[in-house]
Write a protein that holds these residues in place. Sequence first.
Motif, PDB file in Angstrom:
ATOM      1  N   ALA A   1       0.829  -1.214   0.000  1.00 52.30           N
ATOM      2  CA  ALA A   1       0.000   0.000   0.000  1.00 52.30           C
ATOM      3  C   ALA A   1       0.857   1.255   0.000  1.00 52.30           C
ATOM      4  N   VAL A   2       1.893   1.275   0.816  1.00 52.89           N
ATOM      5  CA  VAL A   2       2.764   2.462   0.899  1.00 52.89           C
ATOM      6  C   VAL A   2       3.477   2.697  -0.430  1.00 52.89           C
ATOM      7  N   ILE A   3       3.875   1.622  -1.087  1.00 56.69           N
ATOM      8  CA  ILE A   3       4.610   1.762  -2.347  1.00 56.69           C
ATOM      9  C   ILE A   3       3.694   2.164  -3.504  1.00 56.69           C
ATOM     10  N   PHE A   4       2.504   1.584  -3.585  1.00 52.69           N
ATOM     11  CA  PHE A   4       1.676   1.749  -4.776  1.00 52.69           C
ATOM     12  C   PHE A   4       0.464   2.665  -4.634  1.00 52.69           C
ATOM     13  N   THR A   5       0.119   3.076  -3.432  1.00 53.48           N
ATOM     14  CA  THR A   5      -1.069   3.904  -3.242  1.00 53.48           C
ATOM     15  C   THR A   5      -0.661   5.366  -3.078  1.00 53.48           C
ATOM     16  N   PRO A   6      -1.315   6.271  -3.829  1.00 51.79           N
ATOM     17  CA  PRO A   6      -0.952   7.689  -3.735  1.00 51.79           C
ATOM     18  C   PRO A   6      -1.392   8.305  -2.409  1.00 51.79           C
ATOM     19  N   TRP A   7      -0.689   9.342  -2.033  1.00 53.23           N
ATOM     20  CA  TRP A   7      -1.019  10.123  -0.851  1.00 53.23           C
ATOM     21  C   TRP A   7      -2.285  10.898  -1.122  1.00 53.23           C
ATOM     22  N   PRO A   8      -3.204  11.096  -0.294  1.00 54.24           N
ATOM     23  CA  PRO A   8      -3.392  10.687   1.084  1.00 54.24           C
ATOM     24  C   PRO A   8      -4.161   9.372   1.214  1.00 54.24           C
ATOM     25  N   TRP A   9      -4.503   8.717   0.088  1.00 54.65           N
ATOM     26  CA  TRP A   9      -5.308   7.504   0.127  1.00 54.65           C
ATOM     27  C   TRP A   9      -4.601   6.365   0.853  1.00 54.65           C
ATOM     28  N   VAL A  10      -3.302   6.384   0.861  1.00 57.52           N
ATOM     29  CA  VAL A  10      -2.548   5.347   1.550  1.00 57.52           C
ATOM     30  C   VAL A  10      -2.883   5.320   3.048  1.00 57.52           C
ATOM     31  N   LEU A  11      -3.249   6.478   3.583  1.00 59.71           N
ATOM     32  CA  LEU A  11      -3.581   6.544   5.005  1.00 59.71           C
ATOM     33  C   LEU A  11      -4.789   5.672   5.359  1.00 59.71           C
ATOM     34  N   ILE A  12      -5.732   5.530   4.425  1.00 58.42           N
ATOM     35  CA  ILE A  12      -6.898   4.680   4.671  1.00 58.42           C
ATOM     36  C   ILE A  12      -6.457   3.225   4.823  1.00 58.42           C
ATOM     37  N   ALA A  13      -5.599   2.773   3.909  1.00 60.68           N
ATOM     38  CA  ALA A  13      -5.103   1.398   3.979  1.00 60.68           C
ATOM     39  C   ALA A  13      -4.294   1.164   5.249  1.00 60.68           C
ATOM     40  N   VAL A  14      -3.419   2.097   5.565  1.00 64.48           N
ATOM     41  CA  VAL A  14      -2.584   1.951   6.758  1.00 64.48           C
ATOM     42  C   VAL A  14      -3.444   1.945   8.016  1.00 64.48           C
ATOM     43  N   ALA A  15      -4.433   2.817   8.084  1.00 64.45           N
ATOM     44  CA  ALA A  15      -5.326   2.851   9.251  1.00 64.45           C
ATOM     45  C   ALA A  15      -6.103   1.540   9.392  1.00 64.45           C
ATOM     46  N   ALA A  16      -6.626   1.020   8.286  1.00 66.77           N
ATOM     47  CA  ALA A  16      -7.370  -0.238   8.334  1.00 66.77           C
ATOM     48  C   ALA A  16      -6.484  -1.382   8.808  1.00 66.77           C
ATOM     49  N   ILE A  17      -5.260  -1.420   8.319  1.00 68.93           N
ATOM     50  CA  ILE A  17      -4.326  -2.473   8.715  1.00 68.93           C
ATOM     51  C   ILE A  17      -3.962  -2.346  10.191  1.00 68.93           C
ATOM     52  N   LEU A  18      -3.697  -1.137  10.650  1.00 73.41           N
ATOM     53  CA  LEU A  18      -3.337  -0.941  12.057  1.00 73.41           C
ATOM     54  C   LEU A  18      -4.497  -1.270  12.995  1.00 73.41           C
ATOM     55  N   ILE A  19      -5.699  -0.873  12.625  1.00 73.00           N
ATOM     56  CA  ILE A  19      -6.864  -1.153  13.467  1.00 73.00           C
ATOM     57  C   ILE A  19      -7.133  -2.649  13.537  1.00 73.00           C
ATOM     58  N   SER A  20      -7.162  -3.307  12.376  1.00 76.21           N
ATOM     59  CA  SER A  20      -7.456  -4.740  12.393  1.00 76.21           C
ATOM     60  C   SER A  20      -6.321  -5.543  13.026  1.00 76.21           C
ATOM     61  N   GLY A  21      -5.081  -5.114  12.831  1.00 69.23           N
ATOM     62  CA  GLY A  21      -3.949  -5.793  13.464  1.00 69.23           C
ATOM     63  C   GLY A  21      -3.977  -5.649  14.979  1.00 69.23           C
ATOM     64  N   THR A  22      -4.334  -4.474  15.453  1.00 69.21           N
ATOM     65  CA  THR A  22      -4.443  -4.250  16.896  1.00 69.21           C
ATOM     66  C   THR A  22      -5.551  -5.110  17.485  1.00 69.21           C
ATOM     67  N   TRP A  23      -6.700  -5.168  16.803  1.00 75.32           N
ATOM     68  CA  TRP A  23      -7.801  -6.003  17.278  1.00 75.32           C
ATOM     69  C   TRP A  23      -7.371  -7.467  17.320  1.00 75.32           C
ATOM     70  N   LEU A  24      -6.679  -7.911  16.271  1.00 75.36           N
ATOM     71  CA  LEU A  24      -6.219  -9.296  16.205  1.00 75.36           C
ATOM     72  C   LEU A  24      -5.329  -9.640  17.398  1.00 75.36           C
ATOM     73  N   MET A  25      -4.447  -8.758  17.776  1.00 72.45           N
ATOM     74  CA  MET A  25      -3.525  -9.015  18.875  1.00 72.45           C
ATOM     75  C   MET A  25      -4.231  -9.073  20.232  1.00 72.45           C
ATOM     76  N   THR A  26      -5.425  -8.480  20.322  1.00 71.56           N
ATOM     77  CA  THR A  26      -6.158  -8.520  21.593  1.00 71.56           C
ATOM     78  C   THR A  26      -6.937  -9.820  21.776  1.00 71.56           C
ATOM     79  N   ARG A  27      -7.043 -10.627  20.752  1.00 68.80           N
ATOM     80  CA  ARG A  27      -7.753 -11.905  20.863  1.00 68.80           C
ATOM     81  C   ARG A  27      -6.918 -12.887  21.663  1.00 68.80           C
ATOM     82  N   PRO A  28      -7.576 -13.696  22.490  1.00 71.30           N
ATOM     83  CA  PRO A  28      -6.832 -14.715  23.230  1.00 71.30           C
ATOM     84  C   PRO A  28      -6.265 -15.769  22.271  1.00 71.30           C
ATOM     85  N   GLU A  29      -5.236 -16.478  22.748  1.00 74.19           N
ATOM     86  CA  GLU A  29      -4.639 -17.519  21.916  1.00 74.19           C
ATOM     87  C   GLU A  29      -5.165 -18.875  22.341  1.00 74.19           C
ATOM     88  N   SER A  30      -5.354 -19.728  21.344  1.00 77.43           N
ATOM     89  CA  SER A  30      -5.858 -21.073  21.648  1.00 77.43           C
ATOM     90  C   SER A  30      -4.701 -22.064  21.731  1.00 77.43           C
TER      91      SER A  30
END
Length: 117
Positions: free
Chosen positions: A88-117
């Motif tokens: 996304a950082v390489i191929f997406t123009p500014w400022p649209w890249v921020l949407i992709a980065v925000a989505a990735i950071l939010i979903s990654g943070t949520w993923l890390m809060t899930r318990p492990e099985s």
Amino acid sequence: MKRHLYFVGGWTALGLGAIGAVLPLLPTVPFIILAAFCFARSSRKLEIWLVEHPQFGPHITAWREKGAISKKGKRAALLTYVISMLVAVIFTPWPWVLIAVAAILISGTWLMTRPES
């Protein structure tokens, strides 16, 4: 009518999960969990087949009982997030890249809060 939509949604999710098994950037287990959710509301037979499946059943059960994701699954997802963010950082123009980065950071943070099985 709702039952038919869940049935189609289940098969769609199962198909996307199957594609994700061979494509590295498309996840498999979340789509299989979604398929089980849809089949639970439309086809008891297919839900049982997924829950008892030797490969996917433990992931579905862990998610249903504890909202848990395996450590291996978390690592694979985070690796995919990092690769996706770099693309996304390489191929997406500014400022649209921020949407992709925000989505990735939010979903990654949520993923890390899930318990492990």
